[in-house]
Design a protein around this motif. Structure first.
Motif, PDB file in Angstrom:
ATOM      1  N   UNK A  79       0.913  -1.220  -0.076  1.00  0.00           N
ATOM      2  CA  UNK A  79       0.115  -0.149  -0.180  1.00  0.00           C
ATOM      3  C   UNK A  79       0.763   1.054  -0.151  1.00  0.00           C
ATOM      4  N   UNK A  80       0.436   2.200  -0.746  1.00  0.00           N
ATOM      5  CA  UNK A  80       1.264   3.580  -0.792  1.00  0.00           C
ATOM      6  C   UNK A  80       0.630   4.572   0.021  1.00  0.00           C
ATOM      7  N   UNK A  81       1.113   5.030   1.048  1.00  0.00           N
ATOM      8  CA  UNK A  81       0.715   5.828   1.939  1.00  0.00           C
ATOM      9  C   UNK A  81       1.231   7.213   2.030  1.00  0.00           C
ATOM     10  N   UNK A  82       0.304   8.068   1.513  1.00  0.00           N
ATOM     11  CA  UNK A  82       1.100   9.568   1.455  1.00  0.00           C
ATOM     12  C   UNK A  82       0.725  10.236   2.930  1.00  0.00           C
ATOM     13  N   UNK A 227       8.213 -12.630 -10.054  1.00  0.00           N
ATOM     14  CA  UNK A 227       6.657 -12.202 -10.223  1.00  0.00           C
ATOM     15  C   UNK A 227       6.231 -12.085  -8.837  1.00  0.00           C
ATOM     16  N   UNK A 228       6.523 -13.102  -7.705  1.00  0.00           N
ATOM     17  CA  UNK A 228       5.844 -12.854  -6.539  1.00  0.00           C
ATOM     18  C   UNK A 228       6.104 -11.945  -5.695  1.00  0.00           C
ATOM     19  N   UNK A 229       7.419 -11.280  -5.758  1.00  0.00           N
ATOM     20  CA  UNK A 229       7.900 -10.250  -5.062  1.00  0.00           C
ATOM     21  C   UNK A 229       7.286  -8.883  -5.576  1.00  0.00           C
ATOM     22  N   UNK A 230       7.360  -8.804  -6.949  1.00  0.00           N
ATOM     23  CA  UNK A 230       6.583  -7.410  -7.741  1.00  0.00           C
ATOM     24  C   UNK A 230       5.072  -7.497  -7.314  1.00  0.00           C
ATOM     25  N   UNK A 231       4.489  -8.634  -7.126  1.00  0.00           N
ATOM     26  CA  UNK A 231       3.155  -8.532  -6.780  1.00  0.00           C
ATOM     27  C   UNK A 231       2.884  -8.198  -5.216  1.00  0.00           C
ATOM     28  N   UNK A 232       3.658  -8.483  -4.334  1.00  0.00           N
ATOM     29  CA  UNK A 232       3.852  -8.145  -2.988  1.00  0.00           C
ATOM     30  C   UNK A 232       4.206  -6.526  -2.812  1.00  0.00           C
ATOM     31  N   UNK A 233       5.138  -6.310  -3.473  1.00  0.00           N
ATOM     32  CA  UNK A 233       5.967  -4.964  -3.085  1.00  0.00           C
ATOM     33  C   UNK A 233       5.597  -3.752  -4.238  1.00  0.00           C
ATOM     34  N   UNK A 234       5.343  -4.261  -5.364  1.00  0.00           N
ATOM     35  CA  UNK A 234       5.250  -3.362  -6.490  1.00  0.00           C
ATOM     36  C   UNK A 234       6.326  -3.117  -7.202  1.00  0.00           C
ATOM     37  N   UNK A 235       7.489  -3.806  -6.802  1.00  0.00           N
ATOM     38  CA  UNK A 235       8.840  -3.608  -7.512  1.00  0.00           C
ATOM     39  C   UNK A 235       9.372  -4.905  -7.717  1.00  0.00           C
ATOM     40  N   UNK A 236      10.473  -4.832  -8.913  1.00  0.00           N
ATOM     41  CA  UNK A 236      11.281  -6.072  -8.701  1.00  0.00           C
ATOM     42  C   UNK A 236      12.256  -5.846  -7.628  1.00  0.00           C
TER      43      UNK A 236
END
Length: 246
Positions: A79-82, A227-236
């Motif tokens: 989640x991106x929190x501003x 793939x799994x890491x990007x799905x969880x964190x939004x980044x490679x």
């Protein structure tokens, strides 16, 4: 002991302080840490925190507006929190599976409204106000003890065995064996005590482990890992390590 990494803080951002303190020994079976996140000056632009899943529940206090508090947790994605240009948050990070309060109270996103539940979070937030981080320890510990006495924070033998046996877990079947349960019992117990299905909990724990172990110890191959890491964190993985303070 399970030691999840902190949420993603951009390396380029200055004047934002994140501090962590371990709980007293007698609370260490339930609490990963006490934490503080605050600005040291008003920032030139909004600060965005990349919150990543760790299966932990946080008790959060806003020290700029002490009416704002809450119980937070993420599922399996970030989640991106501003947080704006000036903020001061304090929290208690509980270990997975120990929070047994009302699941309807748990927020999975930014908490920006006054707390309206039955827990004494606003009163405790006001107790914390004006103290330095070291001086908050006793107040946070007292709250934890009250939650333990009330049965809101409880020992969870199943998640404790899973966290202690992470090195031996690659599949849900492994998780059930480490927990000493059948697959059906594991499904029911984890859903009831953590809100996670075993497969989803495994995704989160494996991603957290990947910061400290070689990915081939955890994933079938590099493609599956990325793939799994990007799905969880939004980044490679490479992007995350390059951008965020880990």
């Amino acid at each position: 002991m399970y030691d999840p990494i902190k949420d993603g803080m951009d390396k380029a951002v200055r004047f934002v302080r994140y501090m962590v303190e371990k709980p007293p020994e007698h609370l260490s079976a339930w609490v990963h840490c006490y934490w503080e996140l605050r600005t040291e000056v008003t920032l030139a632009q909004d600060f965005h925190l990349r919150a990543i899943p760790d299966a932990c529940v946080n008790i959060l206090f806003n020290q700029v507006d002490t009416d704002i508090a809450g119980v937070t947790a993420l599922r399996t994605t970030y989640e991106m929190l501003n947080l704006g240009t000036s903020f001061h948050y304090v929290g208690i990070q509980l270990l997975p599976g120990v929070w047994q309060g009302d699941p309807e109270e748990i927020a999975d996103q930014f908490v920006g409204t006054p707390y309206g539940g039955s827990l004494p979070l606003v009163a405790v937030g006001r107790q914390l106000a004006g103290r330095d981080f070291a001086g908050m320890r006793d107040v946070l510990s007292d709250l934890l003890q009250r939650f333990i006495d009330a049965g809101l924070v409880v020992s969870n033998a199943v998640t404790a065995r899973i966290l202690a046996g992470l090195d031996d877990i690659r599949t849900v079947a492994d998780m059930a064996a480490v927990a000493g349960l059948s697959s059906r019992q594991l499904q029911r117990t984890l859903k009831q005590t953590t809100g996670f299905a075993p497969h989803d909990l495994l995704k989160v724990l494996r991603m957290q482990q990947s910061f400290k172990q070689h990915y081939l110890d955890l994933y079938a191959d590099q493609s599956h890992y990325i793939h799994s890491f990007r799905k969880a964190t939004g980044c490679t993985p490479a992007q995350y390590i390059d951008r965020f303070d880990v």
